[in-house]
Design a protein around this motif. Structure first.
Motif, mmCIF file in Angstrom:
data_model
loop_
_atom_site.group_PDB
_atom_site.id
_atom_site.type_symbol
_atom_site.label_atom_id
_atom_site.label_comp_id
_atom_site.label_asym_id
_atom_site.label_seq_id
_atom_site.Cartn_x
_atom_site.Cartn_y
_atom_site.Cartn_z
ATOM 1 N N SER A 165 -2.312 28.975 -16.387
ATOM 2 C CA SER A 165 -1.020 29.689 -15.878
ATOM 3 C C SER A 165 -1.078 29.321 -14.338
ATOM 4 N N GLY A 166 0.029 28.637 -13.752
ATOM 5 C CA GLY A 166 0.173 28.419 -12.099
ATOM 6 C C GLY A 166 -0.541 26.996 -11.898
ATOM 7 N N VAL A 167 -1.233 26.354 -12.485
ATOM 8 C CA VAL A 167 -2.117 25.288 -12.168
ATOM 9 C C VAL A 167 -1.165 24.332 -11.220
ATOM 10 N N GLU A 168 0.066 24.529 -11.663
ATOM 11 C CA GLU A 168 1.015 23.222 -11.020
ATOM 12 C C GLU A 168 1.203 23.512 -9.441
ATOM 13 N N LYS A 169 0.969 25.014 -9.060
ATOM 14 C CA LYS A 169 1.482 25.684 -7.798
ATOM 15 C C LYS A 169 0.116 25.031 -6.997
ATOM 16 N N PHE A 170 -1.039 24.905 -7.378
ATOM 17 C CA PHE A 170 -2.163 24.540 -6.472
ATOM 18 C C PHE A 170 -2.050 23.463 -5.379
ATOM 19 N N HIS A 171 -2.370 23.748 -4.297
ATOM 20 C CA HIS A 171 -2.128 22.841 -3.130
ATOM 21 C C HIS A 171 -3.562 21.640 -3.257
ATOM 22 N N GLY A 172 -4.425 21.883 -3.530
ATOM 23 C CA GLY A 172 -5.674 20.949 -3.647
ATOM 24 C C GLY A 172 -5.649 20.004 -4.913
ATOM 25 N N SER A 173 -6.842 19.320 -4.764
ATOM 26 C CA SER A 173 -6.870 18.437 -6.168
ATOM 27 C C SER A 173 -7.395 19.196 -7.239
ATOM 28 N N VAL A 174 -6.873 18.924 -8.599
ATOM 29 C CA VAL A 174 -7.169 19.146 -9.750
ATOM 30 C C VAL A 174 -7.761 17.985 -10.769
ATOM 31 N N ILE A 175 -8.928 17.762 -11.033
ATOM 32 C CA ILE A 175 -9.366 16.734 -11.897
ATOM 33 C C ILE A 175 -10.624 17.252 -13.100
ATOM 34 N N HIS A 176 -10.349 16.592 -13.829
ATOM 35 C CA HIS A 176 -11.186 16.543 -15.066
ATOM 36 C C HIS A 176 -12.703 15.847 -14.687
ATOM 37 N N THR A 177 -13.428 16.463 -15.212
ATOM 38 C CA THR A 177 -14.850 15.738 -15.023
ATOM 39 C C THR A 177 -14.955 14.180 -15.508
ATOM 40 N N SER A 178 -13.890 13.670 -16.226
ATOM 41 C CA SER A 178 -13.775 12.464 -16.626
ATOM 42 C C SER A 178 -13.642 11.644 -15.333
ATOM 43 N N VAL A 179 -13.223 12.020 -14.337
ATOM 44 C CA VAL A 179 -12.861 11.242 -13.171
ATOM 45 C C VAL A 179 -13.837 11.800 -11.924
#
Length: 414
Positions: free
Chosen positions: A156-170
């Motif tokens: 919930s709310g992850v689309e609001k986050f101002h920083g980077s969101v990555i998966h460990t695959s990258v």
């Protein structure tokens, strides 16, 4: 749309494969191709990327080493070089796979992403379609494995986050997050190692522990924990072995409960066999948790613009979020009209018989939840089963002629 679709099918190349079609050019695909080659059986490996073992080459972090000693990670018929360390690095493992493919003359068709694979009951063959070719064979081997696609959870709310969101695959290195405050979601082997790597680059990791987890030392008394477990299982019941492992882990690592890492009610090996959930083999993260360098957090309730709110009421700011949430099978996306796999993409037939599904020439390798040891075992069994069918062909020339008839019929019926 109808005309355009019809033209696409008509213009698609049609190719008969005399041996099995193997979907996936990772360790599983290479292992079964090598075992088939050893028995004189040709095969075709279809790989969606431009090189073998794309998961290892493109989706692993720099500091990754094999979690188990090399003798438990060898593919059939060819061991690791003797000069390799006990726990090879990812680059050493990749070089081993490249040498393995070269040794057995395995030449995958690259950039061939399988769109669909379906059994044609009328012709008794598998039709495997990529973006430009339809391959036809009596046998289909799924070697895409349990870790084909990253799992991206809904938070919930992850689309609001101002920083980077990555998966460990990258994720590659903690150097990209130097001096940052980072939220690591997940506490498996990847979550622990990424958090440790972040510490090494002066980042401040906060690791979210959403579920119970077994943490074991990678070695006990100078010997591999996994190796000890395998040895004990030859003489003792599984639950007794689990109790021994947990007892030694307690004396070696101390209590993990006080660190916020609660153990499951059943033992690590029993849990692994039942659910596929692998115990964490500690390579230094626990000491960083004890020192406060890695902070353990409870589940995330909501992501905010600047950070996260947690289920225990805390709220913190973060610069980046890393999802150490694992991988999943992608079989349901391309294997059509087949009820032999679950919705999660795992074989319905339980281990140890999950390598062969039904009587239509469908096989799986790398779906045992038992790592590379399971892959090697599957590959040997599949090659032996296909070889038995191969030997029953009365005359290879007649078989070849029959295959051409089937090919012409199948291509005409498209």
């Amino acid at each position: 749309m109808g005309k355009e679709g019809e033209e696409e099918v008509v213009n698609m190349k049609c190719s008969w494969v005399h041996g099995p079609i193997i979907v996936g050019g990772g360790p599983s695909g290479l292992a079964v191709a090598a075992c088939l080659s050893d028995k004189g059986i040709p095969s075709l490996v279809l790989e969606k990327s431009d090189r073998i073992a794309s998961l290892w080459q493109y989706r692993t972090y720099d500091r990754l080493n094999l979690h188990l000693p090399k003798q438990f990670c060898e593919l059939p018929l060819m061991g690791f070089p003797k000069h390799f360390p006990k726990y090879p690095t990812k680059h050493q493992f990749i070089s081993y796979l490249e040498s393995y493919a070269s040794n057995f003359c395995i030449k995958p068709k690259f950039n061939q992403s399988v769109v669909s694979a379906e059994f044609d009951s009328g012709s008794g063959v598998w039709r495997v379609r990529t973006q430009d070719t339809e391959y036809i064979s009596k046998w289909l081997i799924s070697a895409t494995g349990e870790n084909a696609e990253p799992v991206i959870p809904e938070i919930s709310g992850v689309e609001k986050f101002h920083g980077s969101v990555i998966h460990t695959s990258v994720y590659k290195s903690g150097s990209d997050f130097k001096n940052q405050k980072v939220l690591v979601v997940g506490c498996g082997n990847s979550g622990m190692e990424v958090s440790l790597d972040l510490c090494s680059h002066n980042a401040s990791p906060h690791m979210v522990v959403r579920n119970t987890v077994h943490v074991l030392p990678r070695e006990m008394c100078g010997m591999s924990t996994f190796g000890i477990a395998m040895g004990l299982l030859k003489w003792l019941p599984l639950r007794i072995v689990d109790k021994v492992l947990l007892l030694v882990a307690y004396f070696s690592l101390g209590s993990t409960e006080e660190l916020g890492l609660h153990r499951p009610k059943i033992g690590p090996i029993e849990l692994k066999n039942a659910t596929g959930k692998t115990p964490v083999l500690d390579v230094g993260a626990l000491s960083r948790i004890r020192s406060g360098k890695i902070k353990v957090m409870e589940g995330v309730r909501e992501i905010t613009r600047k950070g996260a709110k947690f289920i225990d009421g805390q709220e913190k700011e973060f610069d980046s979020i890393i999802l150490a949430t694992g991988y999943k099978s992608n079989v349901p996306s391309w294997l059509k009209n087949c009820d032999l796999f679950t919705e999660e993409g795992m074989p319905r037939t339980p281990f140890p018989n999950s390598w062969k599904l039904g009587a239509n020439g469908l096989y799986t390798v790398g779906f045992t939840r038992r790592g590379l040891l399971g892959t090697a075992s599957d590959a040997v069994k599949i090659a032996s089963d296909v070889a038995e069918q191969w030997r029953t062909m009365k005359d290879p020339r007649n078989s070849y002629n029959n295959s051409q008839i089937i090919l012409r019929r199948a291509c005409c019926e498209k």
